[in-house]
Design a protein around this motif. Structure first.
Motif, PDB file in Angstrom:
ATOM      1  N   PHE A 132      44.719  12.791  21.813  1.00  0.00           N
ATOM      2  CA  PHE A 132      45.770  14.111  20.741  1.00  0.00           C
ATOM      3  C   PHE A 132      46.659  14.577  21.824  1.00  0.00           C
ATOM      4  O   PHE A 132      47.601  14.284  20.542  1.00  0.00           O
ATOM      5  CB  PHE A 132      44.557  15.148  20.697  1.00  0.00           C
ATOM      6  CG  PHE A 132      44.641  16.047  20.177  1.00  0.00           C
ATOM      7  CD1 PHE A 132      45.508  16.016  18.251  1.00  0.00           C
ATOM      8  CD2 PHE A 132      44.591  17.089  20.257  1.00  0.00           C
ATOM      9  CE1 PHE A 132      45.577  17.511  18.059  1.00  0.00           C
ATOM     10  CE2 PHE A 132      45.453  17.982  19.576  1.00  0.00           C
ATOM     11  CZ  PHE A 132      45.990  17.864  18.014  1.00  0.00           C
ATOM     12  N   ARG A 133      46.512  15.515  23.017  1.00  0.00           N
ATOM     13  CA  ARG A 133      47.605  15.857  23.526  1.00  0.00           C
ATOM     14  C   ARG A 133      48.619  14.917  23.521  1.00  0.00           C
ATOM     15  O   ARG A 133      49.600  15.836  23.351  1.00  0.00           O
ATOM     16  CB  ARG A 133      47.581  16.222  24.633  1.00  0.00           C
ATOM     17  CG  ARG A 133      45.722  17.704  24.410  1.00  0.00           C
ATOM     18  CD  ARG A 133      47.023  18.501  23.769  1.00  0.00           C
ATOM     19  NE  ARG A 133      48.454  18.762  24.532  1.00  0.00           N
ATOM     20  CZ  ARG A 133      48.322  20.104  25.951  1.00  0.00           C
ATOM     21  NH1 ARG A 133      47.272  20.425  25.751  1.00  0.00           N
ATOM     22  NH2 ARG A 133      49.259  20.375  25.995  1.00  0.00           N
ATOM     23  N   ILE A 175      50.693  14.785  19.972  1.00  0.00           N
ATOM     24  CA  ILE A 175      51.426  16.054  19.325  1.00  0.00           C
ATOM     25  C   ILE A 175      52.621  15.716  20.195  1.00  0.00           C
ATOM     26  O   ILE A 175      53.570  16.533  19.610  1.00  0.00           O
ATOM     27  CB  ILE A 175      50.975  16.658  19.122  1.00  0.00           C
ATOM     28  CG1 ILE A 175      50.144  17.711  20.384  1.00  0.00           C
ATOM     29  CG2 ILE A 175      49.301  16.526  18.299  1.00  0.00           C
ATOM     30  CD1 ILE A 175      49.075  18.623  19.988  1.00  0.00           C
ATOM     31  N   GLU A 176      52.532  14.991  21.454  1.00  0.00           N
ATOM     32  CA  GLU A 176      53.841  15.433  22.168  1.00  0.00           C
ATOM     33  C   GLU A 176      56.332  15.331  20.960  1.00  0.00           C
ATOM     34  O   GLU A 176      55.780  13.758  20.049  1.00  0.00           O
ATOM     35  CB  GLU A 176      54.498  14.831  23.523  1.00  0.00           C
ATOM     36  CG  GLU A 176      53.127  15.491  24.376  1.00  0.00           C
ATOM     37  CD  GLU A 176      53.906  16.692  24.577  1.00  0.00           C
ATOM     38  OE1 GLU A 176      55.330  16.765  24.432  1.00  0.00           O
ATOM     39  OE2 GLU A 176      52.792  17.307  24.593  1.00  0.00           O
TER      40      GLU A 176
END
Length: 615
Positions: free
Chosen positions: A23-24, A27-28
């Motif tokens: 997820f991290r 979203i970059e």
């Protein structure tokens, strides 16, 4: 069963740390992983020192919690139990990882343990459980685990554990993860960006630039991340890439980083082959000449020589380099460089002349034919002074260098230590000799010793001490007459040396013969050598410590260390050494030498001024 099939959550409304990492990254906006990776949400759970189990208790608790579950055929149930048992343990997650790394599942349960490790890494919600899974995968991981482990490696707290797993199953992925961990914020290095993006042209361009800039990380990791061997295959006629690859190889052979990294570089031999095969495309220049002669030195007697080469192949590579550097355009390079040194400073010149003189001195030394089996050789090797100021006494037994084969913590000792003192001579009594010392000193990481003894008409080397990573080598036997002749030849051969080095040697010898020169001032000699930052300057170190023995402090007694730098003035080394010894006899050296060791309190106690800026 597919990867997605095994990723059902352990409990309703929970998010696995693996999914959090994806997820991290998702979203970059630019798809880049930040330097060092993403922080773990909430970090590691705190474990108070008061409640924390001591090491033996922690090992017993973690082992008891995990080992019985490795045989459970119901993987989901086992994973739930691992969470339930490890999460409340008062053991820091990093310690859990270290303990589980030492657990070896029984062979009959290896498949179940592997599936449990995968379930823990893909669906784990507690750091201890995920780290336990990663620890198991170090031994049990397979290529299909790479995507999961790479994703977890994007989380800062899991990075090192992920690198350890990937090192076994995907070295380039491991290198990429480690380089990201080392990259300076706020953005990763261009080479790392290119590697992550999978753009081969960009990797090539960044690699060529990176070898002349501040390194992003260990040279082996750079080569692995860039897939250097495949890159050289893709650009076989690119001289700039050949130079970059040669620089990386030589950086991997340095002994000042403890174990030479080239010994752990799985693709070292193909890269050596490609670099030597492409060397003829380089333009004859001082930089290229220095690189190729350094490469030949390494293949002849350095770390590169102990790789698993096919019979005769290493000699063929050295011969290829020797024939190239003997060609007229290449052979003229050292002379042109020496001439340019006297016209500088200016672009492309060597104002000090040290590198040009090194090339002239080194000449054909690396290209002497390899020794026949069962022979004893001593080779003094001087490194490129533009890179590092190191001189090593390399011992070859049967044509194979001894120190990189047996000792992984530092390079061979200097000729001043081994040859000028006669330590390698075989006398009537056995003598233990230190051949190499750890880069950080013997007291920290050890040293390599051998006992030299004469046995009739043979000289025997045995009684090895400090050997690392393998069983004790057998005794080595050499014809005594041949051994004595080689030691005598090496002791009398100073063709590798230069004026400042000779001056330092003569000063050191003079102080051994006349210890009263420094003792008269309450000092003891610490060594005379060429300065690390300038091979044309002699540096004499001595210690001042008044007491029963000059220069030797008693327990808890004050002491100070001084350094005297003596630049080469162009006169013969004998004259410079004589002048230095005469000055030591006539004047207290503490009045002109630089204070370089001790403490402010010791300086005040001994009546000396501590430098205002410190040391």
């Amino acid at each position: 069963m597919s990867v997605r099939d095994e990723r059902e959550p352990l409990a309703p409304r929970t998010t696995s740390l693996y999914d959090y990492a994806l997820f991290r990254h998702g979203i970059e906006p630019d798809g880049r992983v930040p330097s060092g990776g993403y922080p773990l949400p909430g970090g590691f759970p705190a474990v108070s020192r008061r409640d924390r189990l001591d090491p033996p208790a922690a090992e017993a608790a973690v082992t008891a919690a995990l080992v019985p579950l490795l045989a459970d055929p119901v993987i989901g149930r086992a994973a739930e139990a691992v969470h339930a048992r490890l999460a409340p343990l008062p053991v820091p997650p990093k310690n859990v990882h270290r303990i589980v790394r030492r657990i070896i599942p029984e062979d009959r349960y290896a498949g179940r343990a592997r599936r449990l490790a995968r379930r823990l890494t893909r669906t784990g919600t507690h750091p201890s459980a995920v780290l336990a899974g990663l620890a198991l995968l170090i031994r049990l991981g397979e290529p299909e685990d790479v995507p999961t482990v790479r994703a977890l490696g994007m989380l800062r707290e899991f990075s090192l554990a992920a690198v350890a797993v990937l090192d076994r199953i995907d070295r380039p992925a491991a290198a990429e993860a480690e380089l990201r961990l080392r990259a300076e914020p706020p953005r990763p290095d261009p080479l790392l960006d290119a590697v992550t993006g999978g753009d081969r042209d960009a990797v090539r361009a960044a690699l060529i630039r990176s070898t002349t800039a501040k390194p992003i990380g260990p040279p082996r990791r750079v080569a692995e991340a860039a897939r250097l061997d495949k890159l050289l295959d893709a650009y076989p006629e690119d001289p700039d890439l050949t130079v970059a690859a040669c620089r990386l190889l030589l950086a991997m052979t340095h002994t000042n980083q403890y174990r030479p990294e080239v010994l752990d570089y799985a693709r070292a031999r193909p890269v050596y082959e490609a670099v030597v095969g492409g060397a003829h495309r380089l333009a004859p220049s001082p930089d290229s000449y220095a690189l190729l002669i350094s490469l030949a030195q390494d293949l002849r007697s350095g770390a590169g020589a102990v790789l698993q080469w096919p019979p005769g192949r290493r000699a063929e590579l050295i011969d290829t380099l020797g024939r190239l550097l003997a060609a007229p355009l290449w052979a003229a390079v050292p002379g042109r460089a020496a001439a340019a040194a006297h016209t500088g400073p200016g672009p492309g010149t060597d104002p000090s002349g040290h590198r040009a003189c090194w090339m002239l001195r080194t000449g054909r030394r690396p290209f002497t034919p390899p020794a026949a089996p069962a022979t004893f050789e001593i080779e003094v090797v001087v490194s490129d002074p533009a890179v590092r100021n190191v001189v090593e006494t390399r011992i070859l037994l049967g044509g194979r260098p001894l120190v990189p084969d047996l000792f992984a913590s530092g390079g061979p000792n200097s000729p001043e230590f081994l040859l000028d003192t006669g330590r390698l001579r075989a006398g009537p009594e056995p003598r233990e000799v230190q051949l190499a010392e750890a880069y950080c000193t013997e007291g920290c990481c050890g040293a390599l010793y051998v006992t030299i003894r004469r046995e009739g008409d043979m000289v025997v080397w045995d009684g090895w001490r400090g050997v690392e990573g393998k069983q004790q080598p057998p005794a080595y036997r050499c014809d005594a007459a041949a051994y004595d002749a080689e030691v005598e030849r090496a002791e009398n051969d100073r063709s590798w040396s230069w004026p400042a080095r000779d001056t330092a040697r003569l000063i050191a010898g003079g102080l051994r013969e006349r210890p009263g020169l420094l003792a008269a001032w309450g000092c003891g000699a610490g060594g005379a050598f060429t300065a690390w930052d300038d091979p044309g300057t002699v540096e004499l170190h001595f210690t001042y410590a008044p007491g029963t023995e000059p220069g030797v402090p008693g327990k808890g007694e004050p002491w100070l260390q001084f350094a005297w730098r003596i630049p080469d003035d162009g006169t013969p080394p004998q004259a410079q050494a004589r002048a230095a010894l005469e000055r030591l006899a006539a004047q207290d050296p503490r009045t002109w030498a630089r204070l370089c060791g001790g403490s402010k309190e010791y300086a005040e106690a001994l009546g000396h001024a501590w430098p205002p800026e410190g040391l």
